[in-house]
Design a protein around this motif. Structure first.
Motif, mmCIF file in Angstrom:
data_model
loop_
_atom_site.group_PDB
_atom_site.id
_atom_site.type_symbol
_atom_site.label_atom_id
_atom_site.label_comp_id
_atom_site.label_asym_id
_atom_site.label_seq_id
_atom_site.Cartn_x
_atom_site.Cartn_y
_atom_site.Cartn_z
ATOM 1 N N GLY A 145 -5.795 -1.302 3.561
ATOM 2 C CA GLY A 145 -5.605 0.103 3.197
ATOM 3 C C GLY A 145 -4.252 0.384 2.557
ATOM 4 O O GLY A 145 -3.957 1.515 2.186
ATOM 5 N N LEU A 146 -3.419 -0.634 2.418
ATOM 6 C CA LEU A 146 -2.103 -0.400 1.798
ATOM 7 C C LEU A 146 -2.243 0.057 0.346
ATOM 8 O O LEU A 146 -1.546 0.963 -0.104
ATOM 9 C CB LEU A 146 -1.227 -1.668 1.860
ATOM 10 N N ARG A 147 -3.149 -0.597 -0.376
ATOM 11 C CA ARG A 147 -3.313 -0.187 -1.785
ATOM 12 C C ARG A 147 -3.704 1.293 -1.853
ATOM 13 O O ARG A 147 -3.107 2.060 -2.618
ATOM 14 C CB ARG A 147 -4.389 -1.028 -2.480
ATOM 15 N N ASP A 148 -4.665 1.687 -1.034
ATOM 16 C CA ASP A 148 -5.125 3.076 -1.111
ATOM 17 C C ASP A 148 -4.060 4.052 -0.623
ATOM 18 O O ASP A 148 -4.097 5.230 -0.954
ATOM 19 C CB ASP A 148 -6.434 3.246 -0.337
ATOM 20 N N ALA A 149 -3.123 3.548 0.165
ATOM 21 C CA ALA A 149 -2.008 4.408 0.600
ATOM 22 C C ALA A 149 -0.965 4.549 -0.507
ATOM 23 O O ALA A 149 -0.045 5.343 -0.394
ATOM 24 C CB ALA A 149 -1.367 3.833 1.862
ATOM 25 N N GLY A 150 -1.081 3.729 -1.572
ATOM 26 C CA GLY A 150 -0.145 3.852 -2.700
ATOM 27 C C GLY A 150 0.629 2.586 -3.044
ATOM 28 O O GLY A 150 1.348 2.549 -4.042
ATOM 29 N N TYR A 151 0.490 1.549 -2.216
ATOM 30 C CA TYR A 151 1.223 0.300 -2.486
ATOM 31 C C TYR A 151 0.431 -0.492 -3.543
ATOM 32 O O TYR A 151 -0.500 -1.220 -3.194
ATOM 33 C CB TYR A 151 1.345 -0.538 -1.219
ATOM 34 N N LEU B 226 3.853 1.452 7.893
ATOM 35 C CA LEU B 226 3.875 1.374 6.428
ATOM 36 C C LEU B 226 3.004 2.441 5.759
ATOM 37 O O LEU B 226 3.246 2.783 4.602
ATOM 38 C CB LEU B 226 3.394 -0.014 5.963
ATOM 39 N N THR B 227 1.999 2.947 6.469
ATOM 40 C CA THR B 227 1.030 3.809 5.782
ATOM 41 C C THR B 227 0.995 5.246 6.292
ATOM 42 O O THR B 227 0.093 5.993 5.914
ATOM 43 C CB THR B 227 -0.402 3.215 5.872
ATOM 44 N N ASN B 228 1.933 5.648 7.115
ATOM 45 C CA ASN B 228 1.919 7.041 7.589
ATOM 46 C C ASN B 228 1.919 7.992 6.386
ATOM 47 O O ASN B 228 2.888 8.028 5.615
ATOM 48 C CB ASN B 228 3.146 7.303 8.465
ATOM 49 N N PRO B 229 0.835 8.756 6.198
ATOM 50 C CA PRO B 229 0.712 9.539 4.959
ATOM 51 C C PRO B 229 1.804 10.599 4.787
ATOM 52 O O PRO B 229 2.215 10.889 3.661
ATOM 53 C CB PRO B 229 -0.671 10.186 5.065
#
Ligand code: GAL
Length: 379
Positions: free
Chosen positions: A30-36, A263-266
């Protein structure tokens, strides 16, 4: 800018297979979808130049163009590393006197961003600058600009991110040399002492950041194992306050849940990526306590309260009770504790308990109206 880089975890021990596996983990976790989205191959991919001067990857990277296609097919972007010097910091060939040729090669491979690291160009500065810092600055700016022009000439949009450990007043001229971000510090390490001394040294640099231009206090160490969760939370919070690039540097294939959540806290990512792009700055200190503030596009702002103290005689937490006016701020209407998601009404004081080596990140809303506009999963 958000992505992952090979350097902090792998240094030069990288291969095509590792990069592909990390890219897949970016998607699956899910990192990519979080913006990474940037996959940055740092130093160590290079082989040698052939008789025509063309730079080839080493045998760990059989086909760079194919790797570029692999990343793009997964909605990721391709980052690569070189130097204006003859050699990179790890001793691989750099781009000196091959700038145009290398830019064309990178474009043909589908590279989207280039990290350009001073390294052995320091020798050129020493020879030609002879200790005249202004001259050295001009020479380095010219070397970085040369690659910027070479990248532009390829006709492919390739971003340039600069690295020289923050020397020669780089924050003052990096945007003019074509940089979207530039390193302002020595290398980060996976321990609180180094990470915090780097992060907190960024006070005063916010004025150089703006839309399309970010100061870069180096990559994230979150998940590499040398710090506690509170310490990693401190790095994420401080980097978000600074509007810094968030480049994960851990092994995403084996990342645990706590690391992924950090790493992914929106809400934290939204702060880092806020469209105003204005970095924050130190507002207040008392002993080992520091408060930093960053304004955001919707009229709200973020306060980060850091406790840099180590535990004292077994005491790990400190209480803070400060009238807002003492911070030069108006009493907010509402506050959100960003990491816990807890929402409270503003009171006459900023009151909180803060643990050693931890941070409390607060988003302050001046009015109820602003609160209604908050983009949040907490609604
Ligand atoms: C350093 C740079 C690091 C890494 C390394 C590669 O100069 O600061 O981030 O890129 O070189 O050799």
């Amino acid at each position: 800018m958000m992505g992952w880089s090979s350097w902090n975890h792998f240094q030069t021990h990288i291969t095509d297979a590792i990069v592909r596996a990390e890219a897949n983990a970016m998607v699956d976790s899910g990192l990519r979808d979080a913006g990474y989205v940037y996959v940055m191959i740092d130093d160590g991919w290079q082989g040698e130049r052939d008789a025509e001067g063309e730079l080839h990857p080493n045998s760990n990277f059989p086909d760079m163009a194919e790797l570029g296609r692999y990343l793009h097919a997964r909605g990721l972007k391709f980052g690569l590393y070189s130097s204006p010097g003859a050699r990179t910091c790890a001793g691989f060939p750099g781009s000196l006197n091959h700038e145009e040729q290398d830019a064309q090669t990178f474009a043909a491979w589908g590279v989207d961003i280039l990290k350009y690291d001073m390294c052995s160009y320091a020798d050129v500065l020493k020879d030609q600058g002879r200790g005249d810092l202004l001259l050295e600055q001009k020479l380095l700016m010219a070397a970085f600009s040369k690659m910027h022009r070479a990248l532009l000439a390829t006709g492919h949009p390739i971003g340039l991110t600069l690295s020289n450990h923050g020397l020669l007043n780089i924050s003052q001229w990096a945007p003019a040399a074509g940089a979207i971000s530039w390193r302002t510090t020595e290398d980060v390490q996976d321990n609180y002492s180094r990470m915090s001394s780097i992060g907190f040294s960024q006070a005063g640099l916010a004025r150089y950041a703006g839309p399309g231009h970010a100061i870069d206090p180096d990559m994230l160490e979150v998940g590499n194992g040398g710090m506690t969760t509170s310490e990693y939370r401190t790095q994420m919070s401080l980097w978000a306050i600074l509007a810094a690039p968030l480049i994960a540097g851990n092994d995403l294939r084996t990342m645990d849940r706590a690391t992924r959540e950090l790493l992914t806290n929106p809400e934290v990512l939204a702060i880092d990526q806020d469209s105003l792009s204005r970095g924050g700055d130190r507002l207040w200190t008392r002993g080992q306590l520091e408060i930093w503030r960053r304004p955001l596009a919707d009229g709200s702002s973020v306060l980060a309260v850091f406790n840099r103290a180590t535990a004292y005689r077994g005491l790990t937490a400190t209480m803070l009770h400060i009238p807002w006016g003492d911070l030069g701020l108006k009493r907010p209407n509402r506050l959100i504790d960003v990491w816990s998601g807890k929402e409270t009404l503003g009171s006459p004081h900023l009151t909180l308990q803060i643990t050693a080596h931890d941070v409390v990140l607060l988003r302050l809303y001046p009015t109820r109206y602003a609160l209604a506009k908050r983009p949040s999963r907490l609604h």
